[in-house]
Design a protein around this motif. Structure first.
Motif, PDB file in Angstrom:
ATOM      1  N   CYS A 155       0.827  -1.218   0.000  1.00 26.36           N
ATOM      2  CA  CYS A 155       0.000   0.000   0.000  1.00 26.36           C
ATOM      3  C   CYS A 155       0.859   1.266   0.000  1.00 26.36           C
ATOM      4  O   CYS A 155       0.495   2.257  -0.632  1.00 26.36           O
ATOM      5  N   LEU A 156       2.005   1.216   0.677  1.00 26.50           N
ATOM      6  CA  LEU A 156       2.893   2.386   0.621  1.00 26.50           C
ATOM      7  C   LEU A 156       3.524   2.516  -0.760  1.00 26.50           C
ATOM      8  O   LEU A 156       3.824   3.613  -1.219  1.00 26.50           O
ATOM      9  N   SER A 157       3.703   1.400  -1.439  1.00 25.91           N
ATOM     10  CA  SER A 157       4.303   1.442  -2.776  1.00 25.91           C
ATOM     11  C   SER A 157       3.295   1.839  -3.845  1.00 25.91           C
ATOM     12  O   SER A 157       3.626   2.563  -4.780  1.00 25.91           O
ATOM     13  N   GLU A 158       2.071   1.339  -3.716  1.00 26.55           N
ATOM     14  CA  GLU A 158       1.092   1.481  -4.806  1.00 26.55           C
ATOM     15  C   GLU A 158      -0.130   2.328  -4.429  1.00 26.55           C
ATOM     16  O   GLU A 158      -0.996   2.558  -5.276  1.00 26.55           O
ATOM     17  N   GLY A 159      -0.234   2.717  -3.164  1.00 27.02           N
ATOM     18  CA  GLY A 159      -1.336   3.579  -2.756  1.00 27.02           C
ATOM     19  C   GLY A 159      -2.662   2.847  -2.635  1.00 27.02           C
ATOM     20  O   GLY A 159      -2.739   1.612  -2.615  1.00 27.02           O
ATOM     21  N   LEU A 160      -3.713   3.656  -2.567  1.00 25.21           N
ATOM     22  CA  LEU A 160      -5.069   3.126  -2.371  1.00 25.21           C
ATOM     23  C   LEU A 160      -5.474   2.183  -3.499  1.00 25.21           C
ATOM     24  O   LEU A 160      -6.295   1.282  -3.325  1.00 25.21           O
ATOM     25  N   ASN A 161      -4.845   2.378  -4.653  1.00 24.75           N
ATOM     26  CA  ASN A 161      -5.167   1.526  -5.797  1.00 24.75           C
ATOM     27  C   ASN A 161      -4.906   0.046  -5.494  1.00 24.75           C
ATOM     28  O   ASN A 161      -5.553  -0.828  -6.082  1.00 24.75           O
ATOM     29  N   ALA A 162      -3.990  -0.239  -4.572  1.00 24.65           N
ATOM     30  CA  ALA A 162      -3.725  -1.640  -4.221  1.00 24.65           C
ATOM     31  C   ALA A 162      -4.993  -2.290  -3.665  1.00 24.65           C
ATOM     32  O   ALA A 162      -5.329  -3.427  -4.012  1.00 24.65           O
ATOM     33  N   VAL A 163      -5.705  -1.574  -2.807  1.00 23.81           N
ATOM     34  CA  VAL A 163      -6.932  -2.132  -2.227  1.00 23.81           C
ATOM     35  C   VAL A 163      -7.993  -2.304  -3.320  1.00 23.81           C
ATOM     36  O   VAL A 163      -8.635  -3.359  -3.425  1.00 23.81           O
ATOM     37  N   ARG A 164      -8.155  -1.274  -4.142  1.00 27.12           N
ATOM     38  CA  ARG A 164      -9.160  -1.362  -5.228  1.00 27.12           C
ATOM     39  C   ARG A 164      -8.862  -2.532  -6.153  1.00 27.12           C
ATOM     40  O   ARG A 164      -9.752  -3.273  -6.554  1.00 27.12           O
ATOM     41  N   ALA A 165      -7.582  -2.686  -6.499  1.00 28.98           N
ATOM     42  CA  ALA A 165      -7.201  -3.725  -7.465  1.00 28.98           C
ATOM     43  C   ALA A 165      -7.405  -5.119  -6.874  1.00 28.98           C
ATOM     44  O   ALA A 165      -7.852  -6.037  -7.570  1.00 28.98           O
ATOM     45  N   LEU A 166      -7.124  -5.270  -5.585  1.00 29.00           N
ATOM     46  CA  LEU A 166      -7.318  -6.595  -4.968  1.00 29.00           C
ATOM     47  C   LEU A 166      -8.802  -6.907  -4.833  1.00 29.00           C
ATOM     48  O   LEU A 166      -9.231  -8.049  -5.012  1.00 29.00           O
ATOM     49  N   ARG A 167      -9.607  -5.882  -4.526  1.00 29.61           N
ATOM     50  CA  ARG A 167     -11.061  -6.109  -4.470  1.00 29.61           C
ATOM     51  C   ARG A 167     -11.570  -6.553  -5.844  1.00 29.61           C
ATOM     52  O   ARG A 167     -12.388  -7.478  -5.953  1.00 29.61           O
ATOM     53  N   ALA A 168     -11.050  -5.930  -6.915  1.00 24.51           N
ATOM     54  CA  ALA A 168     -11.492  -6.308  -8.259  1.00 24.51           C
ATOM     55  C   ALA A 168     -11.036  -7.730  -8.596  1.00 24.51           C
ATOM     56  O   ALA A 168     -11.773  -8.494  -9.224  1.00 24.51           O
ATOM     57  N   GLN A 169      -9.840  -8.090  -8.146  1.00 26.54           N
ATOM     58  CA  GLN A 169      -9.322  -9.429  -8.468  1.00 26.54           C
ATOM     59  C   GLN A 169      -9.990 -10.513  -7.624  1.00 26.54           C
ATOM     60  O   GLN A 169     -10.132 -11.649  -8.081  1.00 26.54           O
ATOM     61  N   CYS A 170     -10.414 -10.162  -6.412  1.00 27.95           N
ATOM     62  CA  CYS A 170     -11.000 -11.165  -5.496  1.00 27.95           C
ATOM     63  C   CYS A 170     -12.332 -10.641  -4.976  1.00 27.95           C
ATOM     64  O   CYS A 170     -12.423 -10.240  -3.802  1.00 27.95           O
ATOM     65  N   PRO A 171     -13.371 -10.626  -5.814  1.00 24.27           N
ATOM     66  CA  PRO A 171     -14.627  -9.984  -5.388  1.00 24.27           C
ATOM     67  C   PRO A 171     -15.267 -10.626  -4.160  1.00 24.27           C
ATOM     68  O   PRO A 171     -15.985  -9.944  -3.419  1.00 24.27           O
ATOM     69  N   GLU A 172     -14.994 -11.903  -3.907  1.00 25.21           N
ATOM     70  CA  GLU A 172     -15.689 -12.601  -2.822  1.00 25.21           C
ATOM     71  C   GLU A 172     -14.865 -12.730  -1.542  1.00 25.21           C
ATOM     72  O   GLU A 172     -15.355 -13.252  -0.548  1.00 25.21           O
ATOM     73  N   LYS A 173     -13.616 -12.329  -1.565  1.00 26.35           N
ATOM     74  CA  LYS A 173     -12.747 -12.565  -0.400  1.00 26.35           C
ATOM     75  C   LYS A 173     -12.860 -11.445   0.631  1.00 26.35           C
ATOM     76  O   LYS A 173     -13.174 -10.299   0.294  1.00 26.35           O
ATOM     77  N   ILE A 174     -12.552 -11.778   1.886  1.00 26.39           N
ATOM     78  CA  ILE A 174     -12.304 -10.737   2.880  1.00 26.39           C
ATOM     79  C   ILE A 174     -10.973 -10.078   2.491  1.00 26.39           C
ATOM     80  O   ILE A 174      -9.967 -10.765   2.285  1.00 26.39           O
ATOM     81  N   ILE A 175     -11.006  -8.743   2.371  1.00 25.94           N
ATOM     82  CA  ILE A 175      -9.788  -7.988   2.037  1.00 25.94           C
ATOM     83  C   ILE A 175      -9.410  -7.122   3.251  1.00 25.94           C
ATOM     84  O   ILE A 175     -10.265  -6.432   3.818  1.00 25.94           O
ATOM     85  N   VAL A 176      -8.142  -7.175   3.622  1.00 28.04           N
ATOM     86  CA  VAL A 176      -7.632  -6.368   4.729  1.00 28.04           C
ATOM     87  C   VAL A 176      -6.716  -5.278   4.178  1.00 28.04           C
ATOM     88  O   VAL A 176      -5.831  -5.570   3.370  1.00 28.04           O
ATOM     89  N   ALA A 177      -6.934  -4.045   4.636  1.00 28.51           N
ATOM     90  CA  ALA A 177      -5.989  -2.963   4.357  1.00 28.51           C
ATOM     91  C   ALA A 177      -5.075  -2.851   5.569  1.00 28.51           C
ATOM     92  O   ALA A 177      -5.480  -2.339   6.614  1.00 28.51           O
ATOM     93  N   ASP A 178      -3.853  -3.375   5.438  1.00 31.17           N
ATOM     94  CA  ASP A 178      -2.929  -3.374   6.584  1.00 31.17           C
ATOM     95  C   ASP A 178      -2.156  -2.064   6.593  1.00 31.17           C
ATOM     96  O   ASP A 178      -0.993  -2.010   6.215  1.00 31.17           O
TER      97      ASP A 178
END
Ligand code: 5RP
Ligand code: MG
Length: 218
Positions: free
Chosen positions: A39-62
């Motif tokens: 997230c420090l390397s790629e910003g908020l887009n990291a969370v958005r991109a992982l949500r798009a790649q894994c629509p059904e998973k629990i996603i954590v923003a660490d």
């Protein structure tokens, strides 16, 4: 005790590398973490991109948030995270604000236990409604030789007694899991053991085999 989940921590320095590991591992883990480094390397887009790649998973923003709990929780959960981490050193006001936003999104705050914290702090977190904490052996502490010990296990049990659900992390390998057999663990969080494995899916399967052997199938 319920069966612990397996969480993949993505601490890559590029989103492309994280995507590659998610493609290999998402069917073998329960939770996907947008790691602090990613997230420090790629910003908020990291969370958005992982949500798009894994629509059904629990996603954590660490994010290990220390201040601006409301704004940052809005950013993390608005981008698709279910859970966001706040560092244990944060003021209670930061945790309360983050928790309120997380609740509004049907999500949760996890308190990252690093360095100095007290059981009075833990009781305060529970009192304001937080239900999760992460017991963490830091990368740098591990590299300096810090091992898991009886004192860690005693602290984990005391946190469970306060009512907090605990995830455990910090250089974990499948062979480490029996150490935690007396602990009610919410999730084991593994980063380098999975991402750096010659066969990541096999290593995930080794984690699950240990979890089933110790905590059963339920
Ligand atoms: C470090 C972290 C990591 O995501 C966590 O420790 C898991 O990674 P690894 O298994 O590689 O230690 O939050 O602060
Ligand atoms: Mg992490």
């Amino acid at each position: 005790m319920s069966r612990p989940l397996l969480q993949l921590a993505l601490d890559h320095t590029s989103l492309a590398a994280a995507h590659r590991d998610v493609a290999l591992l998402q069917d073998h883990v329960d939770i996907v973490e947008a790691g602090t480094i990613l997230c420090l390397s790629e910003g908020l887009n990291a969370v958005r991109a992982l949500r798009a790649q894994c629509p059904e998973k629990i996603i954590v923003a660490d994010w290990k948030v220390a201040d601006a709990g409301e704004t940052l929780a809005q950013q993390a959960l608005g981008a698709g995270a279910n859970w966001m981490t706040i560092i244990c050193a944060a003021p209670l006001a930061t945790i309360e604000k983050g928790h309120a936003v997380a609740q509004a999104h049907h999500g949760e705050i996890q308190i990252e236990l690093f360095g100095n914290w007290t059981f009075d702090d833990a009781r305060d977190w529970y009192r304001i409604g937080v239900r999760q904490a992460i017991y963490h052996r830091g990368r740098d502490a591990q590299a300096s030789g810090q091992q898991w010990g009886e004192a860690d296990l005693a602290r984990m049990k005391a946190l469970s007694d306060i009512g907090l659900e605990l995830s455990v992390t910090g250089g974990l390998q499948p062979a480490d899991l029996p150490l935690f057999k007396e602990i009610n663990v919410k999730a084991f969080i593994a980063g380098r053991a999975l991402s750096g494995a010659a066969n990541p899916a096999q290593t995930a399967s080794d984690f699950h085999a240990q979890i089933r052997a110790i905590w059963g199938d339920n």
